[in-house]
Design a protein around this motif. Structure first.
Motif, PDB file in Angstrom:
ATOM      1  N   LEU A  75      22.129  -0.705 -16.423  1.00  0.00           N
ATOM      2  CA  LEU A  75      22.271  -1.664 -17.518  1.00  0.00           C
ATOM      3  C   LEU A  75      23.732  -1.801 -17.955  1.00  0.00           C
ATOM      4  O   LEU A  75      24.232  -2.911 -18.129  1.00  0.00           O
ATOM      5  CB  LEU A  75      21.394  -1.236 -18.698  1.00  0.00           C
ATOM      6  CG  LEU A  75      21.365  -2.170 -19.894  1.00  0.00           C
ATOM      7  CD1 LEU A  75      20.787  -3.520 -19.490  1.00  0.00           C
ATOM      8  CD2 LEU A  75      20.544  -1.578 -21.018  1.00  0.00           C
ATOM      9  N   ILE A  76      24.414  -0.689 -18.108  1.00  0.00           N
ATOM     10  CA  ILE A  76      25.810  -0.730 -18.545  1.00  0.00           C
ATOM     11  C   ILE A  76      26.677  -1.411 -17.489  1.00  0.00           C
ATOM     12  O   ILE A  76      27.541  -2.229 -17.828  1.00  0.00           O
ATOM     13  CB  ILE A  76      26.324   0.694 -18.840  1.00  0.00           C
ATOM     14  CG1 ILE A  76      25.526   1.340 -19.970  1.00  0.00           C
ATOM     15  CG2 ILE A  76      27.808   0.698 -19.154  1.00  0.00           C
ATOM     16  CD1 ILE A  76      25.598   0.627 -21.293  1.00  0.00           C
ATOM     17  N   ASN A  77      26.443  -1.112 -16.215  1.00  0.00           N
ATOM     18  CA  ASN A  77      27.246  -1.718 -15.151  1.00  0.00           C
ATOM     19  C   ASN A  77      27.050  -3.225 -15.084  1.00  0.00           C
ATOM     20  O   ASN A  77      27.940  -3.954 -14.660  1.00  0.00           O
ATOM     21  CB  ASN A  77      26.919  -1.082 -13.806  1.00  0.00           C
ATOM     22  CG  ASN A  77      27.451   0.321 -13.692  1.00  0.00           C
ATOM     23  OD1 ASN A  77      28.176   0.800 -14.560  1.00  0.00           O
ATOM     24  ND2 ASN A  77      27.101   0.997 -12.633  1.00  0.00           N
ATOM     25  N   LYS A  78      25.872  -3.692 -15.510  1.00  0.00           N
ATOM     26  CA  LYS A  78      25.611  -5.125 -15.532  1.00  0.00           C
ATOM     27  C   LYS A  78      26.621  -5.830 -16.446  1.00  0.00           C
ATOM     28  O   LYS A  78      27.139  -6.887 -16.110  1.00  0.00           O
ATOM     29  CB  LYS A  78      24.184  -5.379 -16.026  1.00  0.00           C
ATOM     30  CG  LYS A  78      23.806  -6.827 -16.141  1.00  0.00           C
ATOM     31  CD  LYS A  78      22.385  -6.975 -16.655  1.00  0.00           C
ATOM     32  CE  LYS A  78      22.022  -8.423 -16.851  1.00  0.00           C
ATOM     33  NZ  LYS A  78      20.683  -8.573 -17.396  1.00  0.00           N
ATOM     34  N   TYR A  79      26.927  -5.216 -17.578  1.00  0.00           N
ATOM     35  CA  TYR A  79      27.860  -5.824 -18.529  1.00  0.00           C
ATOM     36  C   TYR A  79      29.319  -5.581 -18.155  1.00  0.00           C
ATOM     37  O   TYR A  79      30.192  -6.334 -18.567  1.00  0.00           O
ATOM     38  CB  TYR A  79      27.578  -5.308 -19.941  1.00  0.00           C
ATOM     39  CG  TYR A  79      26.198  -5.727 -20.415  1.00  0.00           C
ATOM     40  CD1 TYR A  79      25.926  -7.063 -20.709  1.00  0.00           C
ATOM     41  CD2 TYR A  79      25.165  -4.812 -20.528  1.00  0.00           C
ATOM     42  CE1 TYR A  79      24.667  -7.468 -21.107  1.00  0.00           C
ATOM     43  CE2 TYR A  79      23.904  -5.206 -20.932  1.00  0.00           C
ATOM     44  CZ  TYR A  79      23.667  -6.536 -21.216  1.00  0.00           C
ATOM     45  OH  TYR A  79      22.404  -6.935 -21.597  1.00  0.00           O
ATOM     46  N   LEU A  80      29.567  -4.547 -17.376  1.00  0.00           N
ATOM     47  CA  LEU A  80      30.933  -4.225 -16.964  1.00  0.00           C
ATOM     48  C   LEU A  80      31.258  -4.721 -15.558  1.00  0.00           C
ATOM     49  O   LEU A  80      32.290  -4.367 -14.989  1.00  0.00           O
ATOM     50  CB  LEU A  80      31.151  -2.705 -17.029  1.00  0.00           C
ATOM     51  CG  LEU A  80      31.042  -2.067 -18.397  1.00  0.00           C
ATOM     52  CD1 LEU A  80      31.183  -0.557 -18.287  1.00  0.00           C
ATOM     53  CD2 LEU A  80      32.090  -2.626 -19.343  1.00  0.00           C
ATOM     54  N   LYS A  81      30.391  -5.536 -14.982  1.00  0.00           N
ATOM     55  CA  LYS A  81      30.519  -5.966 -13.593  1.00  0.00           C
ATOM     56  C   LYS A  81      31.889  -6.572 -13.249  1.00  0.00           C
ATOM     57  O   LYS A  81      32.477  -6.196 -12.230  1.00  0.00           O
ATOM     58  CB  LYS A  81      29.399  -6.941 -13.248  1.00  0.00           C
ATOM     59  CG  LYS A  81      29.336  -7.317 -11.799  1.00  0.00           C
ATOM     60  CD  LYS A  81      28.120  -8.195 -11.555  1.00  0.00           C
ATOM     61  CE  LYS A  81      28.025  -8.613 -10.125  1.00  0.00           C
ATOM     62  NZ  LYS A  81      26.839  -9.447  -9.898  1.00  0.00           N
ATOM     63  N   PRO A  82      32.443  -7.479 -14.040  1.00  0.00           N
ATOM     64  CA  PRO A  82      33.760  -8.038 -13.678  1.00  0.00           C
ATOM     65  C   PRO A  82      34.855  -6.966 -13.597  1.00  0.00           C
ATOM     66  O   PRO A  82      35.676  -6.983 -12.682  1.00  0.00           O
ATOM     67  CB  PRO A  82      34.063  -9.048 -14.795  1.00  0.00           C
ATOM     68  CG  PRO A  82      32.735  -9.375 -15.382  1.00  0.00           C
ATOM     69  CD  PRO A  82      31.897  -8.158 -15.233  1.00  0.00           C
ATOM     70  N   GLN A  83      34.847  -6.033 -14.538  1.00  0.00           N
ATOM     71  CA  GLN A  83      35.851  -4.975 -14.528  1.00  0.00           C
ATOM     72  C   GLN A  83      35.642  -4.028 -13.340  1.00  0.00           C
ATOM     73  O   GLN A  83      36.607  -3.563 -12.734  1.00  0.00           O
ATOM     74  CB  GLN A  83      35.829  -4.175 -15.837  1.00  0.00           C
ATOM     75  CG  GLN A  83      36.282  -4.953 -17.049  1.00  0.00           C
ATOM     76  CD  GLN A  83      35.192  -5.821 -17.663  1.00  0.00           C
ATOM     77  OE1 GLN A  83      34.046  -5.834 -17.236  1.00  0.00           O
ATOM     78  NE2 GLN A  83      35.566  -6.585 -18.671  1.00  0.00           N
ATOM     79  N   ILE A  84      34.386  -3.745 -13.022  1.00  0.00           N
ATOM     80  CA  ILE A  84      34.098  -2.858 -11.894  1.00  0.00           C
ATOM     81  C   ILE A  84      34.487  -3.527 -10.575  1.00  0.00           C
ATOM     82  O   ILE A  84      35.050  -2.887  -9.685  1.00  0.00           O
ATOM     83  CB  ILE A  84      32.616  -2.441 -11.896  1.00  0.00           C
ATOM     84  CG1 ILE A  84      32.319  -1.581 -13.131  1.00  0.00           C
ATOM     85  CG2 ILE A  84      32.264  -1.681 -10.626  1.00  0.00           C
ATOM     86  CD1 ILE A  84      30.849  -1.298 -13.345  1.00  0.00           C
ATOM     87  N   LEU A  85      34.213  -4.827 -10.434  1.00  0.00           N
ATOM     88  CA  LEU A  85      34.625  -5.544  -9.229  1.00  0.00           C
ATOM     89  C   LEU A  85      36.142  -5.515  -9.063  1.00  0.00           C
ATOM     90  O   LEU A  85      36.646  -5.322  -7.956  1.00  0.00           O
ATOM     91  CB  LEU A  85      34.123  -6.990  -9.265  1.00  0.00           C
ATOM     92  CG  LEU A  85      32.650  -7.186  -8.981  1.00  0.00           C
ATOM     93  CD1 LEU A  85      32.238  -8.624  -9.252  1.00  0.00           C
ATOM     94  CD2 LEU A  85      32.323  -6.794  -7.550  1.00  0.00           C
ATOM     95  N   GLU A  86      36.851  -5.686 -10.166  1.00  0.00           N
ATOM     96  CA  GLU A  86      38.314  -5.620 -10.109  1.00  0.00           C
ATOM     97  C   GLU A  86      38.772  -4.215  -9.705  1.00  0.00           C
ATOM     98  O   GLU A  86      39.680  -4.058  -8.884  1.00  0.00           O
ATOM     99  CB  GLU A  86      38.917  -5.997 -11.460  1.00  0.00           C
ATOM    100  CG  GLU A  86      40.429  -5.988 -11.453  1.00  0.00           C
ATOM    101  CD  GLU A  86      41.024  -6.383 -12.795  1.00  0.00           C
ATOM    102  OE1 GLU A  86      42.259  -6.301 -12.914  1.00  0.00           O
ATOM    103  OE2 GLU A  86      40.275  -6.751 -13.720  1.00  0.00           O
ATOM    104  N   LEU A  87      38.146  -3.195 -10.264  1.00  0.00           N
ATOM    105  CA  LEU A  87      38.480  -1.819  -9.909  1.00  0.00           C
ATOM    106  C   LEU A  87      38.237  -1.571  -8.419  1.00  0.00           C
ATOM    107  O   LEU A  87      39.085  -0.994  -7.732  1.00  0.00           O
ATOM    108  CB  LEU A  87      37.640  -0.837 -10.733  1.00  0.00           C
ATOM    109  CG  LEU A  87      37.785   0.639 -10.368  1.00  0.00           C
ATOM    110  CD1 LEU A  87      39.112   1.165 -10.875  1.00  0.00           C
ATOM    111  CD2 LEU A  87      36.633   1.439 -10.935  1.00  0.00           C
TER     112      LEU A  87
END
Length: 109
Positions: free
Chosen positions: A16-28
């Protein structure tokens, strides 16, 4: 290279948390783990799409990511538990808040 090949977003755990942080995680993943550390390698798919797979030579670097991820969650969990305990003076409430945070961390959508 062997192993699973897919779009970069397939390497993000479905929580659930990664769903909201997806753009930042993709950039990482793009900047750190593809360009800098070369943990991921890119290949062209049959339809010309960019497919990524793990580079077996650099996989030990992923243990650092997991350690960082777990350290952040433990810190958040302890901080909230302490805050709940200070506000309520109830150890049960603090333990319940810790359980709720752990559920949120592990909940998959």
């Amino acid at each position: 290279m062997g192993g699973y090949k897919g779009a970069l977003e397939y390497f993000i755990p479905a929580t659930l948390i990664n769903k909201y942080l997806k753009p930042q995680i993709l950039e990482l993943l793009e900047v750190k783990y593809f360009r800098q550390y070369q943990v991921l390698i890119m290949e062209q798919g049959d339809a010309g799409e960019e497919l990524y797979s793990a580079n077996p030579e650099n996989l030990p670097i992923l243990s650092e990511l997991k350690l960082s991820y777990n350290t952040i969650w433990v810190t958040i969990n302890i901080a909230i538990d302490l805050l709940v305990y200070v506000l309520t003076q109830d150890i049960s409430a603090a333990l319940l808040s810790g359980a709720v945070i752990e559920f949120i961390r592990r909940f998959k959508f």
